[in-house]
Design an enzyme around this catalytic site. Structure first.
Site, mmCIF file in Angstrom:
data_model
loop_
_atom_site.group_PDB
_atom_site.id
_atom_site.type_symbol
_atom_site.label_atom_id
_atom_site.label_comp_id
_atom_site.label_asym_id
_atom_site.label_seq_id
_atom_site.Cartn_x
_atom_site.Cartn_y
_atom_site.Cartn_z
ATOM 1 N N ASP A 134 47.410 37.741 8.205
ATOM 2 C CA ASP A 134 46.771 37.993 9.503
ATOM 3 C C ASP A 134 46.557 36.693 10.275
ATOM 4 O OD1 ASP A 134 44.809 37.295 7.569
ATOM 5 O OD2 ASP A 134 43.221 38.133 8.807
ATOM 6 N N GLU A 147 42.239 37.849 6.066
ATOM 7 C CA GLU A 147 41.522 36.611 5.739
ATOM 8 C C GLU A 147 40.636 36.172 6.890
ATOM 9 O OE1 GLU A 147 40.552 32.413 5.296
ATOM 10 O OE2 GLU A 147 41.710 33.303 6.901
HETATM 11 ZN ZN LIG Z 1 43.894 30.537 7.564
#
Ligand SMILES: [Zn+2]
Length: 369
Positions: free
Chosen positions: A99, A164
């Site tokens: 992401d 994340e």
């Molecule tokens: Zn990162």
């Protein structure tokens, strides 16, 4: 690996310039934004990556889907792929995240954030650095094993996580909660998601993060008659300067960190009254605190509460405290842990080859020796 094999690998990787650009371009055109950032998740990027992993010789490719109703597919994909080594254990894992964060104000970009541009040796686009730089490197290392025919000593794996940027709940946290047996205690896990531009910084520890929001309520009045009100802004200013004492209360130093101390800083300040001759009845102030992992965040919060009470009493105001972000850091990895020393041994010879200033390499090597 013997010296010959290493040289063969390095030479092969040096020839991957075009492949880096091609791969970065393919990854970049698949925006992987989580639902917290109004995106559809990482599925398109993950599908591309699965095909790529198969194409470069990974035979063991597993997908672990964290259910998430907020995205059209209904899940957030996590991919774990492994190449066998001469030995069975420990395994070397490189973990990166698929992401990215939203591009923000498009007017501040010089081009389309989702279309890669190449400027000299720079690859520009949303996500090319965070975290595709690390991801592409981990994939091309695997590809180099295939292209050279060199077999790694240890099994080599990549972990491509979702989520994340907004909390890890559907990413690595999901893997650790539901599929803990994937990893063993001896495994060497490398996360190339922080560092410096030379690649000499090896991060082994992170500070805890604590954001605070102070909402002070007093009583608004005219600037000429302070006695008729209770100045919320003045109370907040007092509190902000009292908070400086946190530096003394939590004063441990640890040279692992830069800066080596915990920090407690006032940051955002919401606008209050629009005119100069009004004493504000309300005030909203934020702090951003980065705390060494030696300290419990609950201890910091306790110390803050004492100062809040004192300020309330002194100025006759009420202060509501919130913590918009509170993340306790994982315990540090010892600098002499096998994973840290292995990276140092691998990185510094390459740094010297690339003409890294001796002082930087030397300093870092001493630090990690
Ligand atoms: Zn990162």
């Amino acid at each position: 690996m013997d010296r010959n094999a290493i040289e063969k690998m390095v030479k092969t990787i040096d020839g991957y310039r075009d492949e880096v650009i091609r791969l970065q371009t393919e990854l970049c055109k698949r925006p992987a934004l989580g639902p917290d950032n109004d995106g559809d998740g990482e599925i398109e990027k993950a599908e591309f990556l699965k095909d790529y992993l198969a194409a470069i010789g990974f035979s063991d490719i597993q997908q672990y889907n964290a259910p998430d109703k907020r995205v059209p597919s209904g899940y957030r994909p996590n991919i774990v792929a492994l190449l066998p080594g001469r030995r069975k254990s420990p395994r070397v894992w490189i973990m990166t995240h698929t992401d990215v964060v939203p591009p923000g104000d498009l007017g501040k970009w010089t081009g389309d954030p989702w279309v890669v541009r190449v400027d000299g040796d720079k690859v520009i686009g949303r996500g090319t650095e965070d975290n595709q730089q690390g991801m592409v490197s981990s994939l091309l290392a695997a590809r180099a094993f295939r292209d050279t025919g060199v077999k790694p000593n240890l099994p080599y794996g990549v972990i491509l996580c979702a989520d994340e940027e907004t909390g890890n709940e559907y990413g690595v946290r999901y893997l650790l909660d539901k599929h803990k047996s994937l990893f063993s205690k001896d495994d060497l896990i490398i996360i190339p998601d922080a560092g410096d531009h030379r690649g000499t910084m090896i991060e082994v520890a992170e500070k805890s993060i604590l954001w605070m929001r102070f909402h002070t309520r007093g009583k608004q009045t005219h600037g000429s008659t302070p006695d008729k009100g209770r100045n919320a802004h003045k109370a907040a200013c007092y509190l902000a300067t009292r908070m400086e004492t946190l530096y003394g209360k939590f004063k441990k130093r640890d040279p692992l960190f830069d800066p080596p101390i915990s920090t407690f800083e006032p940051t955002k300040k919401e606008a209050n009254v629009p005119n100069v001759n009004t004493i504000p009845g309300e005030d909203v102030l934020f702090f951003d605190c980065r705390v060494l992992p030696d300290y419990k965040l609950s201890a910091v919060k306790k110390a803050v509460r004492v100062m809040v009470r004192e300020t309330e009493k002194r100025y006759g105001v009420k202060i509501a405290v919130e913590y918009p972000q509170m993340e306790t850091a994982a315990p540090p990895t010892p600098p002499d842990a096998p994973v840290a020393t292995a990276i140092a041994r691998a990185v510094f010879p390459l740094g010297r080859r690339d003409g890294l200033p001796e002082s930087a390499a030397g300093r870092a090597a001493r630090r990690w020796a």
